[in-house]
Structures are given as structure tokens and as C-alpha cells.
Design a protein around this motif. Structure first.
Motif, PDB file in Angstrom:
ATOM      1  N   ASP A 186      29.344 -60.147 -13.392  1.00 31.76           N
ATOM      2  CA  ASP A 186      28.209 -59.526 -14.092  1.00 31.76           C
ATOM      3  C   ASP A 186      27.913 -60.301 -15.374  1.00 31.76           C
ATOM      4  O   ASP A 186      28.843 -60.669 -16.099  1.00 31.76           O
ATOM      5  CB  ASP A 186      28.541 -58.076 -14.481  1.00 31.76           C
ATOM      6  N   LYS A 187      26.651 -60.510 -15.652  1.00 27.44           N
ATOM      7  CA  LYS A 187      26.287 -61.278 -16.851  1.00 27.44           C
ATOM      8  C   LYS A 187      24.998 -60.743 -17.466  1.00 27.44           C
ATOM      9  O   LYS A 187      24.145 -60.206 -16.759  1.00 27.44           O
ATOM     10  CB  LYS A 187      26.055 -62.748 -16.497  1.00 27.44           C
ATOM     11  N   TYR A 188      24.874 -60.923 -18.767  1.00 23.23           N
ATOM     12  CA  TYR A 188      23.575 -60.662 -19.386  1.00 23.23           C
ATOM     13  C   TYR A 188      22.842 -61.990 -19.509  1.00 23.23           C
ATOM     14  O   TYR A 188      23.423 -63.052 -19.231  1.00 23.23           O
ATOM     15  CB  TYR A 188      23.712 -59.910 -20.707  1.00 23.23           C
ATOM     16  N   VAL A 189      21.577 -61.917 -19.877  1.00 24.03           N
ATOM     17  CA  VAL A 189      20.710 -63.103 -19.758  1.00 24.03           C
ATOM     18  C   VAL A 189      21.258 -64.343 -20.469  1.00 24.03           C
ATOM     19  O   VAL A 189      21.243 -65.442 -19.897  1.00 24.03           O
ATOM     20  CB  VAL A 189      19.273 -62.764 -20.221  1.00 24.03           C
ATOM     21  N   ASP A 190      21.771 -64.169 -21.675  1.00 17.38           N
ATOM     22  CA  ASP A 190      22.328 -65.319 -22.415  1.00 17.38           C
ATOM     23  C   ASP A 190      23.457 -65.995 -21.640  1.00 17.38           C
ATOM     24  O   ASP A 190      23.569 -67.218 -21.615  1.00 17.38           O
ATOM     25  CB  ASP A 190      22.913 -64.842 -23.756  1.00 17.38           C
ATOM     26  N   GLU A 191      24.279 -65.152 -21.024  1.00 22.70           N
ATOM     27  CA  GLU A 191      25.420 -65.684 -20.261  1.00 22.70           C
ATOM     28  C   GLU A 191      24.950 -66.399 -18.993  1.00 22.70           C
ATOM     29  O   GLU A 191      25.533 -67.406 -18.604  1.00 22.70           O
ATOM     30  CB  GLU A 191      26.383 -64.556 -19.881  1.00 22.70           C
ATOM     31  N   ILE A 192      23.899 -65.860 -18.383  1.00 21.86           N
ATOM     32  CA  ILE A 192      23.346 -66.514 -17.186  1.00 21.86           C
ATOM     33  C   ILE A 192      22.838 -67.902 -17.569  1.00 21.86           C
ATOM     34  O   ILE A 192      23.122 -68.899 -16.903  1.00 21.86           O
ATOM     35  CB  ILE A 192      22.191 -65.674 -16.568  1.00 21.86           C
ATOM     36  N   ASN A 251      23.970 -79.522 -17.615  1.00 21.41           N
ATOM     37  CA  ASN A 251      22.688 -79.582 -18.341  1.00 21.41           C
ATOM     38  C   ASN A 251      21.567 -80.290 -17.574  1.00 21.41           C
ATOM     39  O   ASN A 251      20.587 -80.709 -18.174  1.00 21.41           O
ATOM     40  CB  ASN A 251      22.861 -80.255 -19.715  1.00 21.41           C
ATOM     41  N   THR A 252      21.734 -80.412 -16.266  1.00 21.67           N
ATOM     42  CA  THR A 252      20.625 -81.015 -15.500  1.00 21.67           C
ATOM     43  C   THR A 252      19.559 -79.952 -15.225  1.00 21.67           C
ATOM     44  O   THR A 252      18.412 -80.273 -14.971  1.00 21.67           O
ATOM     45  CB  THR A 252      21.102 -81.595 -14.149  1.00 21.67           C
ATOM     46  N   ILE A 253      19.964 -78.678 -15.248  1.00 18.37           N
ATOM     47  CA  ILE A 253      18.988 -77.591 -15.091  1.00 18.37           C
ATOM     48  C   ILE A 253      18.877 -76.903 -16.440  1.00 18.37           C
ATOM     49  O   ILE A 253      19.858 -76.340 -16.946  1.00 18.37           O
ATOM     50  CB  ILE A 253      19.444 -76.546 -14.035  1.00 18.37           C
ATOM     51  N   SER A 254      17.719 -76.978 -17.015  1.00 13.74           N
ATOM     52  CA  SER A 254      17.527 -76.228 -18.266  1.00 13.74           C
ATOM     53  C   SER A 254      16.535 -75.113 -17.965  1.00 13.74           C
ATOM     54  O   SER A 254      15.602 -75.289 -17.177  1.00 13.74           O
ATOM     55  CB  SER A 254      16.990 -77.136 -19.360  1.00 13.74           C
ATOM     56  N   CYS A 255      16.776 -73.961 -18.538  1.00 10.08           N
ATOM     57  CA  CYS A 255      15.867 -72.853 -18.249  1.00 10.08           C
ATOM     58  C   CYS A 255      15.628 -72.032 -19.504  1.00 10.08           C
ATOM     59  O   CYS A 255      16.537 -71.822 -20.306  1.00 10.08           O
ATOM     60  CB  CYS A 255      16.405 -71.985 -17.130  1.00 10.08           C
ATOM     61  N   GLU A 256      14.401 -71.571 -19.638  1.00  8.42           N
ATOM     62  CA  GLU A 256      14.030 -70.704 -20.753  1.00  8.42           C
ATOM     63  C   GLU A 256      14.510 -69.299 -20.420  1.00  8.42           C
ATOM     64  O   GLU A 256      14.513 -68.897 -19.264  1.00  8.42           O
ATOM     65  CB  GLU A 256      12.506 -70.676 -20.898  1.00  8.42           C
ATOM     66  N   GLU A 257      14.871 -68.558 -21.467  1.00 10.04           N
ATOM     67  CA  GLU A 257      15.270 -67.159 -21.240  1.00 10.04           C
ATOM     68  C   GLU A 257      14.134 -66.378 -20.582  1.00 10.04           C
ATOM     69  O   GLU A 257      14.370 -65.513 -19.739  1.00 10.04           O
ATOM     70  CB  GLU A 257      15.633 -66.503 -22.568  1.00 10.04           C
ATOM     71  N   GLN A 258      12.913 -66.695 -21.001  1.00 14.03           N
ATOM     72  CA  GLN A 258      11.746 -65.988 -20.438  1.00 14.03           C
ATOM     73  C   GLN A 258      11.673 -66.152 -18.921  1.00 14.03           C
ATOM     74  O   GLN A 258      11.335 -65.200 -18.218  1.00 14.03           O
ATOM     75  CB  GLN A 258      10.448 -66.520 -21.068  1.00 14.03           C
ATOM     76  N   SER A 259      11.989 -67.362 -18.448  1.00 10.51           N
ATOM     77  CA  SER A 259      11.941 -67.603 -16.992  1.00 10.51           C
ATOM     78  C   SER A 259      13.009 -66.775 -16.292  1.00 10.51           C
ATOM     79  O   SER A 259      12.778 -66.244 -15.199  1.00 10.51           O
ATOM     80  CB  SER A 259      12.199 -69.073 -16.668  1.00 10.51           C
ATOM     81  N   TYR A 291      14.334 -63.912 -17.408  1.00 10.50           N
ATOM     82  CA  TYR A 291      13.900 -62.504 -17.462  1.00 10.50           C
ATOM     83  C   TYR A 291      12.858 -62.221 -16.384  1.00 10.50           C
ATOM     84  O   TYR A 291      12.915 -61.211 -15.700  1.00 10.50           O
ATOM     85  CB  TYR A 291      13.289 -62.177 -18.831  1.00 10.50           C
ATOM     86  N   ARG A 292      11.899 -63.147 -16.257  1.00 15.72           N
ATOM     87  CA  ARG A 292      10.812 -62.956 -15.288  1.00 15.72           C
ATOM     88  C   ARG A 292      11.373 -62.905 -13.866  1.00 15.72           C
ATOM     89  O   ARG A 292      10.993 -62.043 -13.069  1.00 15.72           O
ATOM     90  CB  ARG A 292       9.800 -64.096 -15.434  1.00 15.72           C
ATOM     91  N   SER A 293      12.304 -63.817 -13.577  1.00 21.19           N
ATOM     92  CA  SER A 293      12.903 -63.822 -12.237  1.00 21.19           C
ATOM     93  C   SER A 293      13.703 -62.539 -12.018  1.00 21.19           C
ATOM     94  O   SER A 293      13.595 -61.911 -10.956  1.00 21.19           O
ATOM     95  CB  SER A 293      13.834 -65.024 -12.086  1.00 21.19           C
ATOM     96  N   LEU A 294      14.490 -62.143 -13.011  1.00 19.76           N
ATOM     97  CA  LEU A 294      15.320 -60.939 -12.860  1.00 19.76           C
ATOM     98  C   LEU A 294      14.477 -59.675 -12.642  1.00 19.76           C
ATOM     99  O   LEU A 294      14.863 -58.800 -11.874  1.00 19.76           O
ATOM    100  CB  LEU A 294      16.227 -60.762 -14.080  1.00 19.76           C
TER     101      LEU A 294
END
Lengths: 117, 140
Positions: free
Chosen positions: A30-36, A46-54, A56-59
């Protein structure tokens, strides 16, 4: 030219990767967004970088579709956090995706082809 | 969040109600004062503001949850609000006497046909949805 082509290929390739990485991070626990976000960045080197907004939107979509669920737990400081986890449907979905799309990379012939000279 | 009545849709309905009332009042005022050269202004401004409002709240909703209805709920809401306001004002005799009788009925008929066509497209589009979200938008 090779670098340009590689960047172009990677850009397209990575676009579809976020879902898999989110699911893998939740399979890890189980994880919260920052941990994900941290999981994805660390585990992908670091080959995949993702915004928190992205994320949240997916979740929100996965939550609506019953692929993930969350529990509210107290964070270290401040308000309660949403800890996301895969539901049974999410777990099945990930397993079937891996079986159909990832497992083939473990085939000996493919493994040999993936080895760099 | 449900996929029928969402917060952005409710906000859109409130803005639409306000804009429609202002449109109806300003149009009637111009007609009552026989300012024929200026009557094109209220519909033009109404059209532009409705477009901006629909786009703003539509994008806001899509970014929150990409509901796959090709704008049908927003269209239906506009239709209902427009005719509720128009018929109410007509019933309360707030509309200008210069507006041809039956103009609202004619508009209702033409717009109703367009709305029905939109509904048919929406029903076709809906087949590609899973719990209200288009398949292509789930794992984008």
C-alpha cells in the motif's frame, strides 16, 4: 541522429508505461501518491518521470473502475493520507497483463536477443 | 464521483442559467426599444460565452475523470435550461411583443432534432465505455 531516433522511440514507449509502474508499486505494498512517485522513479532508475497530477488522475480512474481502493491512514505529520492498494480485480488485471505481455521476455530466445554484444 | 451529475456539470448549469436569463432580458430590451441593428449582439455574446463556459467546465470535468459522453450531458443541460428559462419568461410575459409567437416552439423543434441526433451518436459511442469511461482514455 541515433540519439534523436532513440529519444523519439523512448518518448512513445514510455507513454504507456505509467499504468504498469503504478500497478507494480501497489503490488509492492500500500502506498500514498508520494511513495508511488518515488517507487517509480527509483525502480526505473529515473527513466520514468511522472508528475503527481498524472498519478492522481490515473488513480481516480482506477478507483472509479474498481481497480484500486484506498484506506485513510495517519501520515507522519499533518492530515490523513490515502494509501492506495490493488483490489482483486486490479491484481488479476496486472497478473494477466504480465502473463500476456511481459512473460514472453523471459523466453530463452528473446533473452538471448536482448543481450547486448 | 458519479458519471452523470458531476460538480463541473452543476457549475455549468448555474452559469448557463444566468447567461440564458441575461440573454433573454437583453434581447427583449433591444426589441422593445426597437434597436433592430443591435439585436445580433445578445445572441452573439451568448453563443461565445456559452462556448467558453462549456469548454472550461468540460475540460475541468475531463481532467478530473474522462467521462465518455461526447458532451451529451452538457448539451442536454443547455437544452433544458434554455427552454425552461425561455418558456418561463414567456409565461410570465417578460418577453418582447416583437418576438414572433411560436419562435420558441420552432427553436425547440429544430434543436430537439439536433439533440436527438447527438443522443444517437452518444448511444453508439457509449458502447466503447467501461463504467462511463471510454476505453481509450482508461490507460492513456
Amino acid at each position: 541522429m541515433t540519439l534523436d531516433l532513440l529519444n523519439s522511440w523512448e518518448e512513445t514507449y514510455k507513454k504507456g508505461q505509467l499504468t504498469l509502474w503504478i500497478f507494480l508499486s501497489l503490488k509492492d505494498g500500500d502506498k500514498y501518491v508520494d511513495e508511488i512517485k518515488s517507487f517509480i522513479e527509483n525502480m526505473s532508475n529515473n527513466t520514468i518521470s511522472c508528475e503527481e497530477q498524472s498519478i492522481y488522475r490515473s488513480l481516480r480512474k482506477y478507483l472509479h473502475l474498481g481497480i484500486v481502493e484506498f484506506n485513510l491512514k495517519e501520515g507522519n505529520k499533518g492530515p490523513e493520507r490515502k494509501y492506495y492498494k490493488l483490489t482483486e480485480l486490479g491484481d488479476n488485471l496486472l497478473n494477466q497483463f504480465i502473463e500476456r505481455n511481459i512473460d514472453l521476455f523471459y523466453d530463452e530466445k528473446i533473452k538471448k536477443l536482448l543481450k547486448r554484444k | 464521483m458519479k458519471t452523470t451529475i458531476t460538480k463541473p456539470l452543476v457549475q455549468f448549469i448555474l452559469v448557463t442559467t444566468l447567461l440564458t436569463i441575461l440573454f433573454r432580458i437583453s434581447l427583449s430590451e433591444l426589441l422593445n426599444n426597437q434597436l433592430w441593428n443591435l439585436v445580433f449582439i445578445p445572441p452573439l455574446i451568448y453563443f461565445i460565452l456559452m462556448y467558453v463556459s462549456g469548454r472550461f467546465f468540460g475540460i475541468k470535468e475531463y481532467e478530473y475523470l474522462p467521462i465518455g459522453d461526447i458532451g451529451f450531458r452538457f448539451h442536454l443541460s443547455t437544452f433544458v435550461v434554455f427552454f425552461t428559462v425561455s418558456y418561463s419568461m414567456s409565461y410570465l410575459e417578460y418577453m418582447s411583443s416583437s418576438e414572433p409567437k411560436g419562435i420558441i416552439d420552432t427553436t425547440l423543434l429544430i434543436w430537439g432534432i439536433l439533440l436527438f441526433s447527438h443522443f444517437v451518436f452518444y448511444q453508439k459511442f457509449k458502447r466503447n465505455n467501461i463504467k462511463g469511461i471510454n476505453k481509450e482514455d482508461i490507460f492513456d
